[in-house]
Structure formats: C-alpha cells, structure tokens
Motif scaffolding. Structure first.
Motif, PDB file in Angstrom:
ATOM      1  N   VAL A  32       0.851  -1.190   0.000  1.00  0.00           N
ATOM      2  CA  VAL A  32       0.000   0.000   0.000  1.00  0.00           C
ATOM      3  C   VAL A  32       0.886   1.237   0.000  1.00  0.00           C
ATOM      4  O   VAL A  32       1.853   1.324   0.769  1.00  0.00           O
ATOM      5  N   ALA A  33       0.568   2.195  -0.859  1.00  0.00           N
ATOM      6  CA  ALA A  33       1.287   3.466  -0.896  1.00  0.00           C
ATOM      7  C   ALA A  33       0.368   4.573  -0.396  1.00  0.00           C
ATOM      8  O   ALA A  33      -0.772   4.689  -0.851  1.00  0.00           O
ATOM      9  N   LEU A  34       0.869   5.360   0.548  1.00  0.00           N
ATOM     10  CA  LEU A  34       0.169   6.547   1.036  1.00  0.00           C
ATOM     11  C   LEU A  34       0.947   7.752   0.544  1.00  0.00           C
ATOM     12  O   LEU A  34       2.096   7.966   0.935  1.00  0.00           O
ATOM     13  N   VAL A  35       0.322   8.542  -0.320  1.00  0.00           N
ATOM     14  CA  VAL A  35       1.032   9.581  -1.056  1.00  0.00           C
ATOM     15  C   VAL A  35       0.705  10.957  -0.494  1.00  0.00           C
ATOM     16  O   VAL A  35      -0.471  11.310  -0.320  1.00  0.00           O
ATOM     17  N   PHE A  36       1.761  11.738  -0.236  1.00  0.00           N
ATOM     18  CA  PHE A  36       1.626  13.101   0.290  1.00  0.00           C
ATOM     19  C   PHE A  36       2.302  14.063  -0.678  1.00  0.00           C
ATOM     20  O   PHE A  36       3.411  13.806  -1.152  1.00  0.00           O
ATOM     21  N   GLY A  37       1.651  15.185  -0.928  1.00  0.00           N
ATOM     22  CA  GLY A  37       2.152  16.117  -1.929  1.00  0.00           C
ATOM     23  C   GLY A  37       3.083  17.180  -1.388  1.00  0.00           C
ATOM     24  O   GLY A  37       3.555  17.124  -0.246  1.00  0.00           O
ATOM     25  N   ARG A  38       3.299  18.177  -2.199  1.00  0.00           N
ATOM     26  CA  ARG A  38       4.215  19.270  -1.894  1.00  0.00           C
ATOM     27  C   ARG A  38       3.687  20.128  -0.752  1.00  0.00           C
ATOM     28  O   ARG A  38       2.474  20.252  -0.573  1.00  0.00           O
ATOM     29  N   GLU A  39       4.608  20.750  -0.018  1.00  0.00           N
ATOM     30  CA  GLU A  39       4.210  21.606   1.086  1.00  0.00           C
ATOM     31  C   GLU A  39       3.314  22.751   0.617  1.00  0.00           C
ATOM     32  O   GLU A  39       2.384  23.156   1.315  1.00  0.00           O
ATOM     33  N   SER A  40       3.579  23.288  -0.558  1.00  0.00           N
ATOM     34  CA  SER A  40       2.867  24.493  -1.012  1.00  0.00           C
ATOM     35  C   SER A  40       1.501  24.208  -1.610  1.00  0.00           C
ATOM     36  O   SER A  40       0.526  24.916  -1.347  1.00  0.00           O
ATOM     37  N   ASN A  41       1.401  23.166  -2.418  1.00  0.00           N
ATOM     38  CA  ASN A  41       0.132  22.945  -3.132  1.00  0.00           C
ATOM     39  C   ASN A  41      -0.276  21.482  -3.266  1.00  0.00           C
ATOM     40  O   ASN A  41      -1.105  21.141  -4.104  1.00  0.00           O
ATOM     41  N   GLY A  42       0.281  20.611  -2.452  1.00  0.00           N
ATOM     42  CA  GLY A  42      -0.184  19.231  -2.418  1.00  0.00           C
ATOM     43  C   GLY A  42       0.097  18.468  -3.696  1.00  0.00           C
ATOM     44  O   GLY A  42       1.098  18.675  -4.381  1.00  0.00           O
ATOM     45  N   LEU A  43      -0.810  17.562  -4.026  1.00  0.00           N
ATOM     46  CA  LEU A  43      -0.694  16.741  -5.228  1.00  0.00           C
ATOM     47  C   LEU A  43      -1.443  17.381  -6.383  1.00  0.00           C
ATOM     48  O   LEU A  43      -2.509  17.981  -6.203  1.00  0.00           O
ATOM     49  N   SER A  44      -0.908  17.230  -7.583  1.00  0.00           N
ATOM     50  CA  SER A  44      -1.585  17.747  -8.773  1.00  0.00           C
ATOM     51  C   SER A  44      -2.776  16.857  -9.120  1.00  0.00           C
ATOM     52  O   SER A  44      -2.903  15.725  -8.630  1.00  0.00           O
ATOM     53  N   ASN A  45      -3.642  17.357  -9.978  1.00  0.00           N
ATOM     54  CA  ASN A  45      -4.786  16.547 -10.418  1.00  0.00           C
ATOM     55  C   ASN A  45      -4.332  15.257 -11.084  1.00  0.00           C
ATOM     56  O   ASN A  45      -4.930  14.193 -10.877  1.00  0.00           O
ATOM     57  N   ASP A  46      -3.284  15.340 -11.874  1.00  0.00           N
ATOM     58  CA  ASP A  46      -2.775  14.145 -12.546  1.00  0.00           C
ATOM     59  C   ASP A  46      -2.282  13.125 -11.527  1.00  0.00           C
ATOM     60  O   ASP A  46      -2.528  11.915 -11.666  1.00  0.00           O
ATOM     61  N   GLU A  47      -1.605  13.595 -10.492  1.00  0.00           N
ATOM     62  CA  GLU A  47      -1.103  12.692  -9.449  1.00  0.00           C
ATOM     63  C   GLU A  47      -2.244  12.106  -8.634  1.00  0.00           C
ATOM     64  O   GLU A  47      -2.225  10.925  -8.276  1.00  0.00           O
ATOM     65  N   LEU A  48      -3.245  12.915  -8.351  1.00  0.00           N
ATOM     66  CA  LEU A  48      -4.395  12.411  -7.596  1.00  0.00           C
ATOM     67  C   LEU A  48      -5.153  11.335  -8.369  1.00  0.00           C
ATOM     68  O   LEU A  48      -5.720  10.419  -7.784  1.00  0.00           O
ATOM     69  N   GLN A  49      -5.131  11.434  -9.684  1.00  0.00           N
ATOM     70  CA  GLN A  49      -5.828  10.439 -10.500  1.00  0.00           C
ATOM     71  C   GLN A  49      -5.105   9.090 -10.505  1.00  0.00           C
ATOM     72  O   GLN A  49      -5.680   8.082 -10.922  1.00  0.00           O
ATOM     73  N   ARG A  50      -3.888   9.042 -10.020  1.00  0.00           N
ATOM     74  CA  ARG A  50      -3.174   7.775  -9.893  1.00  0.00           C
ATOM     75  C   ARG A  50      -3.522   7.056  -8.592  1.00  0.00           C
ATOM     76  O   ARG A  50      -3.051   5.950  -8.348  1.00  0.00           O
ATOM     77  N   CYS A  51      -4.349   7.680  -7.767  1.00  0.00           N
ATOM     78  CA  CYS A  51      -4.714   7.116  -6.470  1.00  0.00           C
ATOM     79  C   CYS A  51      -6.080   6.444  -6.549  1.00  0.00           C
ATOM     80  O   CYS A  51      -7.010   6.988  -7.148  1.00  0.00           O
ATOM     81  N   HIS A  52      -6.207   5.270  -5.938  1.00  0.00           N
ATOM     82  CA  HIS A  52      -7.502   4.596  -5.894  1.00  0.00           C
ATOM     83  C   HIS A  52      -8.486   5.348  -5.000  1.00  0.00           C
ATOM     84  O   HIS A  52      -9.690   5.404  -5.282  1.00  0.00           O
ATOM     85  N   TYR A  53      -7.980   5.892  -3.929  1.00  0.00           N
ATOM     86  CA  TYR A  53      -8.803   6.643  -2.973  1.00  0.00           C
ATOM     87  C   TYR A  53      -8.060   7.906  -2.561  1.00  0.00           C
ATOM     88  O   TYR A  53      -6.833   7.951  -2.577  1.00  0.00           O
ATOM     89  N   TYR A 105      -8.990  27.086   9.083  1.00  0.00           N
ATOM     90  CA  TYR A 105      -7.528  27.039   9.129  1.00  0.00           C
ATOM     91  C   TYR A 105      -7.115  25.601   8.864  1.00  0.00           C
ATOM     92  O   TYR A 105      -6.729  24.863   9.756  1.00  0.00           O
ATOM     93  N   SER A 106      -7.209  25.208   7.614  1.00  0.00           N
ATOM     94  CA  SER A 106      -7.119  23.784   7.269  1.00  0.00           C
ATOM     95  C   SER A 106      -5.719  23.322   6.894  1.00  0.00           C
ATOM     96  O   SER A 106      -5.483  22.126   6.748  1.00  0.00           O
ATOM     97  N   SER A 107      -4.787  24.237   6.736  1.00  0.00           N
ATOM     98  CA  SER A 107      -3.456  23.863   6.271  1.00  0.00           C
ATOM     99  C   SER A 107      -2.691  23.096   7.342  1.00  0.00           C
ATOM    100  O   SER A 107      -2.534  23.562   8.476  1.00  0.00           O
ATOM    101  N   LEU A 108      -2.200  21.922   6.971  1.00  0.00           N
ATOM    102  CA  LEU A 108      -1.402  21.096   7.870  1.00  0.00           C
ATOM    103  C   LEU A 108       0.031  21.022   7.364  1.00  0.00           C
ATOM    104  O   LEU A 108       0.272  20.869   6.164  1.00  0.00           O
ATOM    105  N   ASN A 109       0.983  21.127   8.280  1.00  0.00           N
ATOM    106  CA  ASN A 109       2.366  20.853   7.940  1.00  0.00           C
ATOM    107  C   ASN A 109       2.468  19.417   7.426  1.00  0.00           C
ATOM    108  O   ASN A 109       1.730  18.536   7.847  1.00  0.00           O
ATOM    109  N   LEU A 110       3.397  19.172   6.507  1.00  0.00           N
ATOM    110  CA  LEU A 110       3.543  17.845   5.909  1.00  0.00           C
ATOM    111  C   LEU A 110       3.695  16.759   6.964  1.00  0.00           C
ATOM    112  O   LEU A 110       3.006  15.733   6.926  1.00  0.00           O
TER     113      LEU A 110
END
Length: 276
Positions: free
Chosen positions: A122-143, A153-158
């Motif tokens: 299982v891979a758990l994928v986390f994106g960039r600190e500034s803008n997370g995962l791109s749409n293309d990268e998110l589409q590679r995820c099953h969930y 105030y929803s921004s979380l440190n990586l």
C-alpha cells in the motif's frame, strides 16, 4: 505469536506493507520530521519522489533519531516509479473535485490499509508543502484521504499530516491485536484495581472508618454539627466514593485528619491505621 507492534527496527513491524511516499518535498527538514512521525507509529518504508535536497543534515537533525528510516529511504525520479509495485494507492487531498473521486477519512483509510496486508503493498502519497498533489497525481490514487481539519484554518504541515495518518494506522492495528503488549498499550489506567495501579483500592471497611474519622474531625473544628447535619456528609461521601481512593490515599487522609485534630487540641487516642 503476534508480530512486533513496536516502533523498532525497520522491516520488523506489522505495518511493513505500508509505504509513505512524499512528492517533491521542498524542505529537507520536513523529510526528517516525517521519518520521526513514521518511526513513532511503527512504520519504516519511506519513498521520496524528486526531493529538492536529500540526504542532508537538516533531514537527519529533524528526524530526532529516526536515522534508520532515512538511511533506507528510496529516492526515485517519478511518482510512477514510486507506485510501480503498489497494489493500493491512497493520496491525501484537501480540495474538492469537479469529477467526484472516492474519498475516505483517516480512520476509515486505516481500516482499509491494515486489512490489505495479504493483498500487497500500500502506498500513502503526500504532496508538496505548497500545493499538495496535482490533479494528474491524484488520478493515480484509488482513494483520496481527506483530513477533516478546521475549515477556517485547514493547512497542515507535511509531517503533521503524515502523523495523523500513521497514528490512525497504528491505532487500528493495535485494536485488532490480541498480544499482551497491545493490550497493555491500550488498557486505560484510571483507578485503583486497574492493572498497573501501585496500591490496592480501599476496602468498604477502610472507607467507612475514614468517613467516621472525617465527620469527627469536622465536628471537632466546629465545621459540622451532628444535630444539624444538612447534607454535608452525604455530599462528602459521594465526593470520595467518586474519587475511588486507594488504601494509601485513605491512610494519608486519615493522617491529615489526625494532624488537624492535634492542632485543634481535640485528638483522642491514636487510631491504629493499616500500614501499607
């Protein structure tokens, strides 16, 4: 024999099928903080996709001793390479999508992941600190995993985001364990009688002796009248019964009452107290 559930040596844990994947991490210190969060919760497999700087001193300094996780971290050139051997991929996302995608919260994701051990990696994928995962990268995820943080105030440190997910993974695993270690880790320690408490609970007889002593001391210092008791002793009895004192605590309280009586000049013959 249950598998090791501690945050010990890499490769020995029951969550060894889980890989944390960080995409284009900008600050190497965050990689170290992620390694620390992982080791805290018993995860060991870290994959880095095009990190800006790794390895370096900042990562090792922020890992606070989780150097083994960093030493064995895999660095790859693309997300496709990072995910090539994974059977299930979940990506963290905080954004809504025009095309709905299956979304789970961290707790449900943990149940899905821990139950997937026999099926594959299982891979758990986390994106960039500034803008997370791109749409293309998110589409590679099953969930997608959405952490329900404060919308104002929803921004979380990586590393915080990784810690949340890894904590839920560990808790879900421990809840399904039957080993003595898991039971001890989850067992609440609330009052005398619970496993691990250092003294036995006070008996009914010891408590009744304490209530008698308490009432007499309150009478001695003119705080309580037996002729006009109101509900004082009833409420004090309720207070101490709610507290579930242990045997030593009752002895301490009775010692304090005796000292009060001596100071007030009303102490009678010394009471024999059970020695703990």
């Amino acid at each position: 024999m249950s598998e090791d559930i501690g945050a010990g040596a890499p490769g020995s844990g029951a969550l060894d099928h889980v890989h944390i994947v960080l995409v284009e991490t900008t600050h190497s210190g965050n990689i170290g903080a992620v390694a620390r969060a992982m080791k805290n919760m018993g995860l060991a497999n870290l994959t880095l996709v095009r990190p800006q700087s790794f390895p370096d001193e900042a990562a090792y300094a922020r890992s606070s001793g989780a150097t083994d996780v960093l030493d064995r971290a895999r660095v790859v050139d693309s997300l496709d390479e990072a995910l090539a051997e994974s059977s299930l991929v979940l990506g963290t996302s905080a954004r809504g999508r025009k095309v709905p995608w299956p979304v789970v919260n961290p707790r449900d994701a943990a149940g899905m992941v821990t139950g997937y051990r026999e099926q594959g990696t299982v891979a758990l994928v986390f994106g960039r600190e500034s803008n997370g995962l791109s749409n293309d990268e998110l589409q590679r995820c099953h969930y997608h995993i959405h952490i329900p943080s404060n919308p104002e105030y929803s921004s979380l440190n990586l590393a915080m985001a990784v810690q949340v997910i890894c904590y839920e993974l560990r808790m879900h695993h421990l809840m399904g364990e039957t080993s003595d270690v898991a039971r001890q880790l989850l067992q609440p320690l609330m009052r005398p009688g619970d496993e691990g408490w250092d003294r036995p609970p006070a008996s009914v007889g010891e408590l009744e002796g304490f209530y008698d002593h308490l009432e007499q001391a309150l009478v001695d210092v003119d705080f309580h009248s037996r002729d006009n008791p109101r509900q004082l002793m009833t409420r004090l009895r309720r207070l101490f019964q709610r507290a579930h004192p242990d045997r030593m605590e009752v002895n301490i309280l009775r010692g304090a009452l005796t000292a009060i009586q001596k100071t007030a000049g009303t102490a009678g013959p010394a009471r024999k107290q059970e020695q703990d």
